[in-house]
Design an enzyme around this catalytic site. Structure first.
Site, PDB file in Angstrom:
ATOM      1  N   PHE A  51      -6.735   2.105   6.697  1.00  0.00           N
ATOM      2  CA  PHE A  51      -6.146   0.462   6.075  1.00  0.00           C
ATOM      3  C   PHE A  51      -6.024  -0.638   7.063  1.00  0.00           C
ATOM      4  O   PHE A  51      -5.824  -1.733   6.686  1.00  0.00           O
ATOM      5  CB  PHE A  51      -4.491   1.356   5.702  1.00  0.00           C
ATOM      6  CG  PHE A  51      -3.712   0.987   6.943  1.00  0.00           C
ATOM      7  CD1 PHE A  51      -3.483   0.748   8.341  1.00  0.00           C
ATOM      8  CD2 PHE A  51      -3.773   2.964   7.549  1.00  0.00           C
ATOM      9  CE1 PHE A  51      -2.646   1.275   9.417  1.00  0.00           C
ATOM     10  CE2 PHE A  51      -3.017   3.304   7.809  1.00  0.00           C
ATOM     11  CZ  PHE A  51      -2.559   2.414   9.558  1.00  0.00           C
ATOM     12  N   ARG A  72       6.085  -4.327  16.510  1.00  0.00           N
ATOM     13  CA  ARG A  72       6.984  -3.581  15.807  1.00  0.00           C
ATOM     14  C   ARG A  72       7.423  -4.944  14.997  1.00  0.00           C
ATOM     15  O   ARG A  72       8.286  -5.486  15.716  1.00  0.00           O
ATOM     16  CB  ARG A  72       7.943  -2.704  15.694  1.00  0.00           C
ATOM     17  CG  ARG A  72       8.833  -2.034  14.135  1.00  0.00           C
ATOM     18  CD  ARG A  72       9.947  -1.469  14.863  1.00  0.00           C
ATOM     19  NE  ARG A  72       9.839  -0.183  15.512  1.00  0.00           N
ATOM     20  CZ  ARG A  72       8.946   0.782  14.868  1.00  0.00           C
ATOM     21  NH1 ARG A  72       8.541   0.512  13.335  1.00  0.00           N
ATOM     22  NH2 ARG A  72       8.605   1.955  15.547  1.00  0.00           N
ATOM     23  N   LYS A 124       2.521   4.282   1.419  1.00  0.00           N
ATOM     24  CA  LYS A 124       2.705   4.897   3.171  1.00  0.00           C
ATOM     25  C   LYS A 124       2.582   6.369   2.827  1.00  0.00           C
ATOM     26  O   LYS A 124       3.479   7.033   2.227  1.00  0.00           O
ATOM     27  CB  LYS A 124       4.054   4.847   3.427  1.00  0.00           C
ATOM     28  CG  LYS A 124       4.129   4.762   4.606  1.00  0.00           C
ATOM     29  CD  LYS A 124       6.189   4.346   5.316  1.00  0.00           C
ATOM     30  CE  LYS A 124       6.049   4.566   6.540  1.00  0.00           C
ATOM     31  NZ  LYS A 124       5.760   5.925   7.368  1.00  0.00           N
ATOM     32  N   ARG A 160      -1.531   8.175  17.319  1.00  0.00           N
ATOM     33  CA  ARG A 160      -0.312   6.679  18.037  1.00  0.00           C
ATOM     34  C   ARG A 160       0.325   6.359  19.065  1.00  0.00           C
ATOM     35  O   ARG A 160       0.831   5.753  19.529  1.00  0.00           O
ATOM     36  CB  ARG A 160       0.667   7.253  16.664  1.00  0.00           C
ATOM     37  CG  ARG A 160       1.828   6.505  16.881  1.00  0.00           C
ATOM     38  CD  ARG A 160       3.107   6.534  15.790  1.00  0.00           C
ATOM     39  NE  ARG A 160       4.168   5.639  15.406  1.00  0.00           N
ATOM     40  CZ  ARG A 160       5.022   5.478  16.693  1.00  0.00           C
ATOM     41  NH1 ARG A 160       4.832   5.639  16.834  1.00  0.00           N
ATOM     42  NH2 ARG A 160       5.811   4.304  15.805  1.00  0.00           N
ATOM     43  N   GLU A 197       0.837  -1.255   0.002  1.00  0.00           N
ATOM     44  CA  GLU A 197       0.306  -0.146   0.535  1.00  0.00           C
ATOM     45  C   GLU A 197       1.146   1.294  -0.235  1.00  0.00           C
ATOM     46  O   GLU A 197       1.893   1.356   0.172  1.00  0.00           O
ATOM     47  CB  GLU A 197      -0.806   0.085   1.297  1.00  0.00           C
ATOM     48  CG  GLU A 197      -1.676  -0.919   1.066  1.00  0.00           C
ATOM     49  CD  GLU A 197      -2.316  -0.786   3.082  1.00  0.00           C
ATOM     50  OE1 GLU A 197      -1.786  -0.610   4.082  1.00  0.00           O
ATOM     51  OE2 GLU A 197      -2.827  -2.181   3.015  1.00  0.00           O
ATOM     52  N   GLU A 227      -4.943   6.834   8.088  1.00  0.00           N
ATOM     53  CA  GLU A 227      -3.823   7.923   8.076  1.00  0.00           C
ATOM     54  C   GLU A 227      -4.666   8.474   7.211  1.00  0.00           C
ATOM     55  O   GLU A 227      -5.253   8.945   6.542  1.00  0.00           O
ATOM     56  CB  GLU A 227      -2.360   7.395   7.143  1.00  0.00           C
ATOM     57  CG  GLU A 227      -1.491   8.112   7.348  1.00  0.00           C
ATOM     58  CD  GLU A 227      -0.068   8.193   8.864  1.00  0.00           C
ATOM     59  OE1 GLU A 227      -1.018   7.171   9.418  1.00  0.00           O
ATOM     60  OE2 GLU A 227       0.553   8.893   8.277  1.00  0.00           O
ATOM     61  N   LYS A 264       8.179  -1.519   6.002  1.00  0.00           N
ATOM     62  CA  LYS A 264       8.326  -0.213   5.037  1.00  0.00           C
ATOM     63  C   LYS A 264       9.168   0.023   3.861  1.00  0.00           C
ATOM     64  O   LYS A 264      10.446  -0.754   4.449  1.00  0.00           O
ATOM     65  CB  LYS A 264       8.168   1.003   6.314  1.00  0.00           C
ATOM     66  CG  LYS A 264       9.002   1.286   6.809  1.00  0.00           C
ATOM     67  CD  LYS A 264       9.106   2.049   7.817  1.00  0.00           C
ATOM     68  CE  LYS A 264       9.884   2.283   9.081  1.00  0.00           C
ATOM     69  NZ  LYS A 264       9.778   3.248  10.155  1.00  0.00           N
ATOM     70  N   ARG A 287      -0.907   9.305  12.765  1.00  0.00           N
ATOM     71  CA  ARG A 287      -2.431   7.839  11.937  1.00  0.00           C
ATOM     72  C   ARG A 287      -3.213   8.001  13.276  1.00  0.00           C
ATOM     73  O   ARG A 287      -3.423   8.922  14.040  1.00  0.00           O
ATOM     74  CB  ARG A 287      -1.629   7.071  12.802  1.00  0.00           C
ATOM     75  CG  ARG A 287      -1.896   5.880  12.723  1.00  0.00           C
ATOM     76  CD  ARG A 287      -0.910   4.510  12.882  1.00  0.00           C
ATOM     77  NE  ARG A 287      -1.704   3.267  13.323  1.00  0.00           N
ATOM     78  CZ  ARG A 287      -0.596   2.086  13.093  1.00  0.00           C
ATOM     79  NH1 ARG A 287       0.779   2.187  13.330  1.00  0.00           N
ATOM     80  NH2 ARG A 287      -1.529   0.638  13.063  1.00  0.00           N
TER      81      ARG A 287
HETATM   82  P1  ATP Z   1       7.724   6.476   9.454  1.00  0.00           P
HETATM   83  O1  ATP Z   1       8.743   7.556  11.495  1.00  0.00           O
HETATM   84  O2  ATP Z   1       9.082   5.620   9.308  1.00  0.00           O
HETATM   85  O3  ATP Z   1       6.616   7.313   9.483  1.00  0.00           O
HETATM   86  P2  ATP Z   1       6.409   4.772  12.231  1.00  0.00           P
HETATM   87  O4  ATP Z   1       7.857   4.869  13.442  1.00  0.00           O
HETATM   88  O5  ATP Z   1       5.949   6.577  12.402  1.00  0.00           O
HETATM   89  O6  ATP Z   1       7.607   5.414  10.559  1.00  0.00           O
HETATM   90  P3  ATP Z   1       5.923   2.900  11.425  1.00  0.00           P
HETATM   91  O7  ATP Z   1       5.465   1.415  11.741  1.00  0.00           O
HETATM   92  O8  ATP Z   1       7.374   2.432  11.639  1.00  0.00           O
HETATM   93  O9  ATP Z   1       5.563   4.303  12.484  1.00  0.00           O
HETATM   94  O10 ATP Z   1       6.113   3.143   9.753  1.00  0.00           O
HETATM   95  C1  ATP Z   1       4.228   3.062   9.874  1.00  0.00           C
HETATM   96  C2  ATP Z   1       3.293   4.542  10.194  1.00  0.00           C
HETATM   97  O11 ATP Z   1       3.428   4.501   8.678  1.00  0.00           O
HETATM   98  C3  ATP Z   1       1.847   3.854  10.471  1.00  0.00           C
HETATM   99  O12 ATP Z   1       2.482   4.533  12.070  1.00  0.00           O
HETATM  100  C4  ATP Z   1       1.177   4.659   9.805  1.00  0.00           C
HETATM  101  O13 ATP Z   1       1.340   5.952  10.131  1.00  0.00           O
HETATM  102  C5  ATP Z   1       1.681   5.177   9.135  1.00  0.00           C
HETATM  103  N1  ATP Z   1       1.115   4.750   7.157  1.00  0.00           N
HETATM  104  C6  ATP Z   1       1.053   5.262   6.259  1.00  0.00           C
HETATM  105  N2  ATP Z   1       0.274   4.815   5.482  1.00  0.00           N
HETATM  106  C7  ATP Z   1      -0.001   3.599   5.739  1.00  0.00           C
HETATM  107  C8  ATP Z   1      -0.381   1.759   5.276  1.00  0.00           C
HETATM  108  N3  ATP Z   1      -0.744   2.248   4.129  1.00  0.00           N
HETATM  109  N4  ATP Z   1      -0.496   1.375   6.165  1.00  0.00           N
HETATM  110  C9  ATP Z   1       0.008   1.634   7.439  1.00  0.00           C
HETATM  111  N5  ATP Z   1       0.746   2.093   7.857  1.00  0.00           N
HETATM  112  C10 ATP Z   1       1.013   3.643   7.274  1.00  0.00           C
END
Ligand code: ATP
Length: 577
Positions: free
Chosen positions: A334, A411, A244, A264, A242, A294, A417, A249
């Site tokens: 999502f 995690r 990103k 989040r 999907e 998101e 990602k 969130r």
């Molecule tokens: P980053 O700092 O890279 O944004 P993060 O620490 O916020 O990462 P990660 O677990 O690394 O969180 O990446 C998942 C985050 O990406 C989710 O918390 C969400 O906010 C965002 N996101 C965006 N699009 C999507 C998607 N299609 N599916 C899941 N998460 C998504």
């Protein structure tokens, strides 16, 4: 149970940073507390009256607290203020000036009074709060008052993490086998007080039955990272990939007419995004539901999305309507956790996704949309999808295992990602917690901060270890603002759960997380991240702040283990164009 016992326990907890010792102290307390009051004890140990995501504020500023203490002790307010300046800890000041033996108040009495203080609203609320607190303090011994003051000030900082509380609960009720049951329940219903109380009153079987419930946030599932489409396919096989989106969130909860939005970090943002709440009423085809998405701000004229920096301006408490008109949000849903009677968290993603599509109705505005998705086992197709998303200005993609359950709070490689790379060898940004700052010289000193001391988190030992000194990336105005924020949480000495060799000019409570971009990770004798014995630690080279992440808790920062892994990856992966 006497409040004295709670205060004495807090003093013992504060005196050690050893997790096992903290666990034993708390376990003993849990066994002693009447089972139906254990939730209060848990919240109080977390420094509040309710789970952290419930918005409870005492509403007593730094200026008013000395007044209440002075009234209670019958000393001049100026004396309390002077002592506070000297010592930097109002709890200790209260302890020093309150000399009475205390009236033997119970936990229930102190808790009820604290609730009353928080609840006082309307005309005359402030003076009422002050006199309620002064009256409470006048009936406490010095030690008992120390912790009441810190709780009201929002600065309890016992250094006891969620994990330690869960260990202690397991130790007190049910032993080793109970530990994973407690943790599972907590990830699905993020309320340790509720879980603890259920365990203490009804036993481990009742806790095993806990599932997600609208109104109580679920700990979000998080993604691991891999450096290429090829590695993702090699690791997982078929993936559902999907876009990103780089926004906020939101976990959406609905129970009939009641709707909640959680960030989040599990903050309750239900009041902040009214257009999402309205869209849930229109578009969600279930009375009870929990789903993940998101939210992004977009330009209603062109339909284009705004960058994160704009979306994040929607996170505010005032002028909500004006901001909504200016930067309306779209929510890309999502994942699905609950719909009517069905707990979807154990079901495979494939099934959750199908149910999510059925749940969200189309609507002329389409404020809520289900994310795009491709399912593929072909690394080239995945790479093409990734490049197409980057071209559209998105951050990259999230590739998901179609057969994995929703693993709340974890995690892992159920989600992976893949993000567009920046220049430099380190393609990922890292999130560090600010633990202090150096004043710097010359022009920098005028900005108030020369450099920030950034730390990563070690969840095993509940420690923050330094990884960078960061002196660039913000505008002059932002540096000044940050200095102001940091000075509100300054502490007189380095907290015991911060592991540092640098001598900061000012230490602060670890609260603010900043996203940092760096060129690479290098070994460094200065920093304590990854440092064991005489070996050097790890540090970020040329770090600069990308943004302040108000959506992160300190425990959500990049972990020490992730830095070590990024260091390894950097050694093995050739530079990407
Ligand atoms: P980053 O700092 O890279 O944004 P993060 O620490 O916020 O990462 P990660 O677990 O690394 O969180 O990446 C998942 C985050 O990406 C989710 O918390 C969400 O906010 C965002 N996101 C965006 N699009 C999507 C998607 N299609 N599916 C899941 N998460 C998504």
């Amino acid at each position: 149970m006497q409040w004295r016992v709670i205060a004495e326990t807090m003093a013992r907890l504060e005196a050690t940073t050893r997790r096992l010792e903290q666990q034993a102290i708390l376990g003993a307390l849990f066994r002693q507390v009447p089972p139906d009051q254990i939730d209060r004890v848990i919240y109080l140990c977390q420094g509040q009256l309710a789970p952290p995501w419930v918005n409870i504020e005492f509403g007593l500023s730094e200026r008013l607290l000395p007044r209440a203490i002075a009234q209670a002790a019958g000393v001049p307010e100026a004396q309390v203020v002077a002592l506070y300046k000297q010592q930097g800890d109002l709890g200790l000041v209260a302890e020093e000036v309150l000399r009475g033996p205390g009236a033997g108040l119970t936990l229930a009495e102190v808790y009820a009074r604290l609730q009353e203080i928080a609840a006082a609203r309307g005309a005359g609320a402030i003076s009422r709060k002050v006199s309620l607190l002064a009256d409470l303090l006048s009936r406490l011994s010095g030690l008992e008052a120390r912790y009441v003051v810190r709780i009201v000030q929002g600065r309890l900082r016992l250094g006891v993490g969620d994990a330690t509380i869960m260990d202690a609960l397991a130790e007190a009720f049910g032993g080793k086998e109970a530990r994973p049951v407690i943790e599972r329940a907590y990830t699905l219903r993020a309320d340790l007080g509720l879980v603890g109380r259920l365990l203490a009153t009804q036993g481990v079987e009742a806790v095993r039955q806990i599932g997600p419930e609208p109104g109580t946030p679920v700990l979000p599932a998080l993604a691991e990272r891999l450096p290429s489409a090829e590695e993702i396919i090699r690791k997982v096989g078929t993936v559902a990939a999907e876009p990103k989106y780089d926004g906020l969130r939101l976990q959406v909860h609905r129970d009939g007419e009641r709707i909640w939005l959680f960030s989040r970090r599990l903050e309750d943002l239900s009041e902040t995004f009214p257009e999402i709440v309205r869209a849930v009423r229109r578009q969600v085809r279930a009375r009870r539901a929990i789903f993940d998405g998101e939210a992004l701000a977009y330009n209603p004229e062109t339909g284009e999305f705004f960058p994160f920096q704009i979306t994040v301006t929607r996170r505010r408490k005032y002028r909500i309507q004006e901001m909504e008109e200016r930067y309306p949000l779209r929510l890309f849903a999502f994942d699905l956790l609950l719909a009517d009677g069905t707990d979807y968290t154990p079901r495979p993603f494939r099934e959750r996704r199908a149910a999510l599509e059925a749940l969200i109705a189309r609507d002329p505005d389409d404020t809520i949309q289900v994310t795009e998705q491709i399912v593929t086992a072909d690394p080239r197709a995945l790479e093409r999808f990734f490049l197409a998303m980057v071209e559209r200005g998105l951050e990259g993609i999230v590739a998901k295992r179609p057969d994995a359950p929703y693993h709340a709070g974890a995690r892992n490689f159920n989600w992976i990602k893949l993000k567009r790379s920046y220049t430099g060898r380190l393609s990922e940004t890292v999130d560090v917690v600010i633990v202090g700052y150096l004043l710097g010289r010359g022009k920098r000193a005028q900005l108030g901060i020369g450099s920030l001391i950034g730390a990563v988190y070690d969840p095993e030992n509940n420690r923050f270890r330094t990884v960078a000194k960061i002196g660039s990336g913000l505008s002059e105005e932002e540096w000044r603002e940050l200095r102001r924020l940091l000075d509100e949480i300054r502490v007189p000495v380095k907290p015991p759960y911060v592991d540092a060799q640098i001598a900061a000019d000012v230490w602060v409570e670890p609260r603010y997380v900043v996203e940092v971009l760096a060129d690479e990770i290098t070994r460094s004798p200065l920093h304590t991240c990854g440092k064991r014995n005489e070996e050097p630690g790890y540090s970020l080279r040329f770090p600069r702040v990308v943004r302040i992440r108000f959506d992160r808790r300190p425990e959500d920062a990049t972990t020490e283990a992730e830095i070590l892994r990024l260091y390894e990856q950097q050694q093995t992966v050739p530079e990407r164009a």
